[in-house]
Design a protein around this motif. Structure first.
Motif, PDB file in Angstrom:
ATOM      1  N   GLU A  98       0.833  -1.199   0.000  1.00  0.00           N
ATOM      2  CA  GLU A  98       0.000   0.000   0.000  1.00  0.00           C
ATOM      3  C   GLU A  98       0.873   1.255   0.000  1.00  0.00           C
ATOM      4  N   ILE A  99       1.887   1.211   0.840  1.00  0.00           N
ATOM      5  CA  ILE A  99       2.773   2.372   0.923  1.00  0.00           C
ATOM      6  C   ILE A  99       3.522   2.566  -0.387  1.00  0.00           C
ATOM      7  N   LYS A 100       3.976   1.456  -0.944  1.00  0.00           N
ATOM      8  CA  LYS A 100       4.682   1.512  -2.222  1.00  0.00           C
ATOM      9  C   LYS A 100       3.797   2.113  -3.308  1.00  0.00           C
ATOM     10  N   ASN A 101       2.581   1.607  -3.393  1.00  0.00           N
ATOM     11  CA  ASN A 101       1.657   2.138  -4.382  1.00  0.00           C
ATOM     12  C   ASN A 101       1.377   3.615  -4.140  1.00  0.00           C
ATOM     13  N   TYR A 102       1.172   3.937  -2.884  1.00  0.00           N
ATOM     14  CA  TYR A 102       0.884   5.323  -2.544  1.00  0.00           C
ATOM     15  C   TYR A 102       2.040   6.220  -2.967  1.00  0.00           C
ATOM     16  N   TRP A 103       3.227   5.754  -2.674  1.00  0.00           N
ATOM     17  CA  TRP A 103       4.405   6.534  -3.023  1.00  0.00           C
ATOM     18  C   TRP A 103       4.500   6.739  -4.527  1.00  0.00           C
ATOM     19  N   ARG A 104       4.342   5.648  -5.250  1.00  0.00           N
ATOM     20  CA  ARG A 104       4.535   5.730  -6.689  1.00  0.00           C
ATOM     21  C   ARG A 104       3.455   6.559  -7.366  1.00  0.00           C
ATOM     22  N   THR A 105       2.218   6.409  -6.884  1.00  0.00           N
ATOM     23  CA  THR A 105       1.126   7.060  -7.595  1.00  0.00           C
ATOM     24  C   THR A 105       0.908   8.499  -7.157  1.00  0.00           C
ATOM     25  N   ARG A 106       1.175   8.781  -5.912  1.00  0.00           N
ATOM     26  CA  ARG A 106       0.867  10.138  -5.429  1.00  0.00           C
ATOM     27  C   ARG A 106       2.126  10.964  -5.262  1.00  0.00           C
ATOM     28  N   ILE A 107       2.998  10.477  -4.390  1.00  0.00           N
ATOM     29  CA  ILE A 107       4.116  11.317  -3.995  1.00  0.00           C
ATOM     30  C   ILE A 107       5.092  11.513  -5.144  1.00  0.00           C
ATOM     31  N   GLN A 108       5.390  10.403  -5.845  1.00  0.00           N
ATOM     32  CA  GLN A 108       6.335  10.518  -6.934  1.00  0.00           C
ATOM     33  C   GLN A 108       5.840  11.480  -8.015  1.00  0.00           C
ATOM     34  N   LYS A 109       4.523  11.471  -8.192  1.00  0.00           N
ATOM     35  CA  LYS A 109       3.930  12.381  -9.171  1.00  0.00           C
ATOM     36  C   LYS A 109       4.232  13.832  -8.785  1.00  0.00           C
TER      37      LYS A 109
ATOM     38  N   THR B 279      16.159  14.722  -4.351  1.00  0.00           N
ATOM     39  CA  THR B 279      16.565  15.362  -5.587  1.00  0.00           C
ATOM     40  C   THR B 279      15.713  16.571  -5.912  1.00  0.00           C
ATOM     41  N   TYR B 280      14.789  16.864  -5.067  1.00  0.00           N
ATOM     42  CA  TYR B 280      14.002  18.076  -5.293  1.00  0.00           C
ATOM     43  C   TYR B 280      14.060  18.919  -4.047  1.00  0.00           C
ATOM     44  N   SER B 281      13.884  20.201  -4.259  1.00  0.00           N
ATOM     45  CA  SER B 281      14.143  21.086  -3.148  1.00  0.00           C
ATOM     46  C   SER B 281      12.956  21.553  -2.330  1.00  0.00           C
ATOM     47  N   PRO B 282      11.768  21.740  -2.907  1.00  0.00           N
ATOM     48  CA  PRO B 282      10.712  22.321  -2.083  1.00  0.00           C
ATOM     49  C   PRO B 282      10.311  21.402  -0.951  1.00  0.00           C
ATOM     50  N   PRO B 283       9.945  21.952   0.176  1.00  0.00           N
ATOM     51  CA  PRO B 283       9.437  21.127   1.252  1.00  0.00           C
ATOM     52  C   PRO B 283       8.124  20.507   0.856  1.00  0.00           C
TER      53      PRO B 283
END
Length: 190
Positions: A105-116, A152-156
């Motif tokens: 679930e966390i993996k999916n969440y990361w890939r679909t939401r946060i990574q976006k 690799t990205y700067s904004p909080p």
DNA sequence: AAGCGATGCAACCGCCTCGTG
DNA sequence: GCACGAGGCGGTTGCATCGCT
């Protein structure tokens, strides 16, 4: 998967794809009576035409009574991001710090939401840096040599304009609720 | 209302690690 | 020390659903 086993005469067809309600009930019923064990033999003993791996995955990610579904809270999200920045893609390790959440679930969440959002932020930064390289480099120097994508990205995290709005507001509906399944399982036990 | 692309999630795959004989 | 099987894990895929045109 592999079909070259020695007992090919007794080879049972292995089911793949989505689990049916009946299979779920069998698995829940079996585990509540016998507990978790060696998954391959569990699958056989329970009469499921599934691999042990498949049963394990289904149980851990979906059927376990303590699994929480949907509604990843902002607190959980922050924790995920914090832990990911620490450990990278060690989803199971991260999941251990989020009670009721599974690595999948966390993996999916990361890939679909946060990574976006990270990508969006990177694009934004890229555009920005093409205009003002100095600003961009100074804002990202803290973490620019990190391998971790989080770094690799700067904004909080809270600087994403749409971030807070993208939290799931309702649990995802499944074909049947876990409460239903468990109550059915209890009925079966009677 | 229908078509179509985008999105999210469940499940599979393949590799790695660990335990056991 | 080695071989083998089972479990664990991260990456990837397939499909259902959603939302826009």
């Amino acid at each position: 998967m592999k079909k070259n086993s020695s007992n090919s005469s007794q080879e049972v067809e292995v089911r793949k794809g989505p689990w049916t309600m009946e299979e779920d009930l069998i698995l829940i019923n079996y585990i509540s009576n016998h507990g978790e064990g060696v998954w391959n033999s569990l699958a056989r003993s329970a009469g499921l035409k599934r691999t042990g791996k498949s049963c394990r995955l289904r149980w851990l990610n979906y059927l376990r009574p303590d699994v929480r579904r949907g509604n990843i809270t902002p607190e959980e999200q922050l924790l995920i991001m914090e832990l990911h920045s620490k450990w990278g893609n060690r989803w199971s390790k991260i999941a251990k710090h989020l009670p009721g959440r599974t690595d999948n679930e966390i993996k999916n969440y990361w890939r679909t939401r946060i990574q976006k959002h990270i990508k969006q932020a990177e694009n934004y930064n890229g555009k920005k840096s093409s205009v003002s390289t100095d600003q961009a480099t100074t804002s990202s120097t803290q973490t620019c040599n990190a391998i971790n994508p989080m770094e690799t990205y700067s904004p909080p995290y809270d600087s994403f304009p749409n971030f807070s709005g993208s939290f799931p507001t309702e649990a995802n509906e499944n074909m049947w609720s876990m409460e239903d399944l468990w109550s059915m399982q209890l009925l079966n036990n009677d």
